[in-house]
Design an enzyme around this catalytic site. Structure first.
Site, mmCIF file in Angstrom:
data_model
loop_
_atom_site.group_PDB
_atom_site.id
_atom_site.type_symbol
_atom_site.label_atom_id
_atom_site.label_comp_id
_atom_site.label_asym_id
_atom_site.label_seq_id
_atom_site.Cartn_x
_atom_site.Cartn_y
_atom_site.Cartn_z
ATOM 1 N N CYS A 18 0.773 -1.289 0.066
ATOM 2 C CA CYS A 18 -0.044 0.047 0.079
ATOM 3 C C CYS A 18 0.803 1.337 0.154
ATOM 4 O O CYS A 18 0.518 2.318 -0.444
ATOM 5 C CB CYS A 18 -0.983 -0.106 1.149
ATOM 6 S SG CYS A 18 -0.001 -0.291 2.921
ATOM 7 N N GLU A 29 -4.318 3.814 -8.369
ATOM 8 C CA GLU A 29 -3.167 2.576 -7.744
ATOM 9 C C GLU A 29 -3.239 1.447 -8.725
ATOM 10 O O GLU A 29 -4.079 0.913 -9.057
ATOM 11 C CB GLU A 29 -3.877 2.308 -6.475
ATOM 12 C CG GLU A 29 -3.049 1.283 -5.753
ATOM 13 C CD GLU A 29 -3.631 0.717 -4.450
ATOM 14 O OE1 GLU A 29 -4.871 0.356 -4.395
ATOM 15 O OE2 GLU A 29 -3.012 0.773 -3.349
HETATM 16 P P1 NAP Z 1 -9.872 -6.009 -1.289
HETATM 17 O O1 NAP Z 1 -10.108 -6.654 -2.669
HETATM 18 O O2 NAP Z 1 -10.269 -4.537 -1.241
HETATM 19 O O3 NAP Z 1 -9.899 -7.057 -0.151
HETATM 20 C C1 NAP Z 1 -9.553 -7.010 1.215
HETATM 21 C C2 NAP Z 1 -10.293 -7.744 1.898
HETATM 22 O O4 NAP Z 1 -11.920 -7.658 1.723
HETATM 23 C C3 NAP Z 1 -10.155 -9.035 1.568
HETATM 24 O O5 NAP Z 1 -10.359 -10.012 2.769
HETATM 25 C C4 NAP Z 1 -11.557 -9.358 0.885
HETATM 26 O O6 NAP Z 1 -11.739 -10.749 0.538
HETATM 27 C C5 NAP Z 1 -12.626 -8.452 1.554
HETATM 28 N N1 NAP Z 1 -13.549 -8.169 0.665
HETATM 29 C C6 NAP Z 1 -13.703 -8.259 -0.710
HETATM 30 N N2 NAP Z 1 -14.967 -7.810 -0.726
HETATM 31 C C7 NAP Z 1 -15.745 -7.787 0.346
HETATM 32 C C8 NAP Z 1 -16.894 -7.169 0.458
HETATM 33 N N3 NAP Z 1 -18.002 -6.919 -0.193
HETATM 34 N N4 NAP Z 1 -17.427 -7.205 1.791
HETATM 35 C C9 NAP Z 1 -16.548 -7.272 2.883
HETATM 36 N N5 NAP Z 1 -15.070 -7.782 2.642
HETATM 37 C C10 NAP Z 1 -14.814 -7.995 1.409
HETATM 38 O O7 NAP Z 1 -8.058 -5.787 -1.550
HETATM 39 P P2 NAP Z 1 -6.960 -6.567 -1.770
HETATM 40 O O8 NAP Z 1 -6.638 -6.702 -3.208
HETATM 41 O O9 NAP Z 1 -7.029 -7.962 -0.625
HETATM 42 O O10 NAP Z 1 -5.594 -5.803 -1.275
HETATM 43 C C11 NAP Z 1 -5.093 -4.774 -1.912
HETATM 44 C C12 NAP Z 1 -5.666 -3.208 -1.656
HETATM 45 O O11 NAP Z 1 -5.510 -3.155 -0.292
HETATM 46 C C13 NAP Z 1 -4.879 -2.432 -2.179
HETATM 47 O O12 NAP Z 1 -5.662 -1.244 -2.655
HETATM 48 C C14 NAP Z 1 -3.710 -1.662 -1.002
HETATM 49 O O13 NAP Z 1 -3.497 -0.506 -1.435
HETATM 50 C C15 NAP Z 1 -4.812 -1.926 -0.051
HETATM 51 N N6 NAP Z 1 -3.805 -1.895 1.139
HETATM 52 C C16 NAP Z 1 -3.959 -0.832 2.103
HETATM 53 C C17 NAP Z 1 -3.524 -0.928 3.110
HETATM 54 C C18 NAP Z 1 -3.166 0.205 4.172
HETATM 55 O O14 NAP Z 1 -2.798 0.359 5.319
HETATM 56 N N7 NAP Z 1 -3.729 1.358 3.905
HETATM 57 C C19 NAP Z 1 -2.352 -1.969 3.697
HETATM 58 C C20 NAP Z 1 -2.190 -3.083 2.702
HETATM 59 C C21 NAP Z 1 -3.073 -3.092 1.634
HETATM 60 P P3 NAP Z 1 -11.231 -11.784 -0.359
HETATM 61 O O15 NAP Z 1 -9.747 -11.874 -0.584
HETATM 62 O O16 NAP Z 1 -12.012 -13.184 -0.185
HETATM 63 O O17 NAP Z 1 -11.868 -11.138 -1.661
#
Ligand code: NAP
Length: 506
Positions: free
Chosen positions: A289, A390
């Protein structure tokens, strides 16, 4: 005849027991560096599992909240000790399931260790305030109290560190948790919960459910018995989480996307700046991130910086993260690789100059994985999509700038606000940048990545919703203030009204 390898089957953890999902269905966990390797099968939880886990957490809360915090801390301390002993195995599991190189996976486990020790220490603090009352013979103080059942939803890019940022402060404050990890990294999540159970966390205090965001994450955050939701992931899903929490006024912390920048001024140590841009841009395959996906460089040193930066990027060895000679691993999955490839097309179409990489790697040793070359776009306009959105992969946009003011405008000209950095040897420029960049984290002469667990972590604008993780900020989120007044005057005293004589004070 070859014997088929039977994959290991994992379970959910509800009310102190490892149990199968009520759906009877499961999902595969495969190695992104070699998709032939099936790491294990993990349950696809259902809404019934969600309800069972929340029931368990709600019941456990009744007693866990009364356990003295220093005693809760002893459990965390034991967990940290186990993590230390198992660090190497846990790191190898992590590299296998999500691809980051082993040295970085060790760092991820180390971050969980640091957070667990740190929060264990907080068990003997959890400080409140004592302060004089404005009235005589009256005592005033504030104490922290736990809140209840917490739903914790985490991404795959820091599969042990980020869950520990949430679980450890939640537990030390006296809450119970239901944890839903990303579907790409259930093994590291399982390993962390396993360690906590061995450390002696009582039944129901920590529960884990694997499965999709829509089937597990969504009902978990909407359940009326859940009082706190902590989410780290994309801004898109964060918005869904925020809306779901709003109607019931659930406490909600959102850590979301970023478009972080490195500013390189004309007086910078260019060797250091190139090192920082390589590590910030391509560490964890750009899937942090805090990744430095933009670099803006003063025109006077632009060509020299770009030449050195592209040469270094082209020399990075891409491969399986378990190979010690690998500098950059694969993308986490096919979808993420496709996103990277789409953005390469977008960049080319909008006129950015491809200075390094730009292609998927899919021959020879790369055939079974989601590999992409480290990619640099040069001469970017700050408003191009590759400079604004991003990408979450190994793609860096390099933007020329005229001076510090121009660099600061570019830095602040995105919807995100997580991390930024400036390379300069001029203290005046450094302090202006520290003051004027609107992000949650700013570095001087270091890349945008590398947060430490005892300082607040989080971002502004569409990166966050005002809360911070880690540091004592985490304690603030997972506890609620209770203000206590004890009047020992034996008479009615009215705050703000009885402002006159204090003759009755004894
Ligand atoms: P994501 O697709 O948003 O998923 C994050 C989590 O949310 C996963 O456990 C996902 O489950 C779950 N999720 C998906 N749809 C949902 C819904 N409708 N309701 C509730 N939960 C749901 O993100 P990602 O691809 O895993 O991670 C990448 C993103 O995280 C990037 O945008 C990055 O910048 C961000 N990030 C931010 C930080 C910070 O501290 N700012 C740190 C790390 C990462 P599933 O995996 O089962 O889909």
């Amino acid at each position: 005849m070859a014997t088929a390898v039977v994959p290991k089957v994992y379970k959910n953890f509800i009310n102190g027991e490892w149990v199968e999902s009520r759906s009877g269905k499961s999902m595969e966990n495969r190695n992104p560096a070699n998709t032939d390797e099936l790491i294990g099968m993990f349950p696809l939880a259902t809404e019934d599992d969600v309800n069972a886990a929340i029931d368990a957490a709600r019941e456990a809360y009744k007693t866990w909240r009364l356990v003295p915090a220093p005693k809760r801390a002893e459990i965390l301390f034991r967990a940290a000790e186990i993590l230390v002993r198992r660090k190497e195995d846990l790191a190898r599991d992590m590299t296998r399931e999500m691809g980051k190189v082993l040295a970085e996976a060790r760092g991820d486990v180390q971050e969980a260790i640091d957070m667990t020790y740190y929060m264990a220490g907080e068990g003997r603090r959890l400080f409140g305030q004592t302060t004089p009352s404005e009235l005589p013979n009256k005592f005033a103080m504030s104490v922290r109290q736990p809140i209840g059942v917490c739903t914790l939803i985490t991404p795959w890019n820091f599969p042990m560190a980020i869950p520990s940022w949430k679980i450890m402060p939640a537990l030390i404050c006296g809450n119970t948790v239901v944890f839903k990890p990303a579907s790409d990294t259930p093994l590291s999540a399982y390993n962390l919960v396993q360690v906590l159970t061995e450390a002696g966390v009582p039944r129901g205090v920590v529960n884990i459910l694997t499965g999709s965001g829509s089937n597990v994450g969504a009902p978990l955050m909407k359940h009326p018995d859940v009082k706190v939701v902590s989410f780290t992931g994309s801004t898109e899903i964060g918005r869904v989480v925020s809306t779901a929490c709003a109607t019931d006024f659930k406490h909600c912390t959102l850590e979301m996307g970023g478009k972080n920048i490195i500013i390189v001024m004309d007086d910078a140590n260019l060797d250091l700046a190139v090192d920082g841009a390589i590590w910030g841009g391509f560490g964890t395959t750009g899937q942090r991130c805090t990744a430095a996906s933009r670099v803006t460089v003063h025109k006077k040193v632009y060509k020299e910086f770009l030449d050195r930066f592209t040469a270094r990027a082209k020399s990075l060895k891409v491969g399986d993260g378990l190979d010690p000679s690998t500098a950059m691993g694969p993308c986490v999955n096919e979808g993420q690789l496709k996103t990277v490839m789409q953005y390469v097309h977008i960049g080319i179409n909008e006129g950015a100059r491809l200075a390094a990489g730009g292609h998927r790697l899919d021959s020879g040793n790369y055939k079974r994985g989601w590999f992409h070359q480290p990619t640099i776009f040069a001469d970017c306009d700050p408003n191009m999509r590759v400079s604004q959105e991003e990408i979450f992969g190994p793609v860096v946009s390099v933007i020329p700038c005229d001076n510090l003011d121009n660099a600061l405008d570019i830095a602040n000209g995105v919807v995100y606000g997580l991390s930024a950095s400036i390379y300069t040897r001029d203290v005046n420029k450094a302090f202006r940048a520290l003051r004027d960049i609107y992000t949650g984290i700013v570095y001087v002469n270091a890349p945008t990545i590398g947060a430490e667990t005892h300082l607040p972590f989080g971002g502004t604008k569409q990166t966050g919703n005002g809360h911070r993780e880690a540091g004592t900020a985490a304690i603030d989120f997972y506890s609620e203030w209770k203000t206590i007044y004890i009047d020992y005057s034996d008479r009615l005293q009215r705050a703000q009204i009885d402002t006159g004589s204090f003759a009755h004070a004894e």
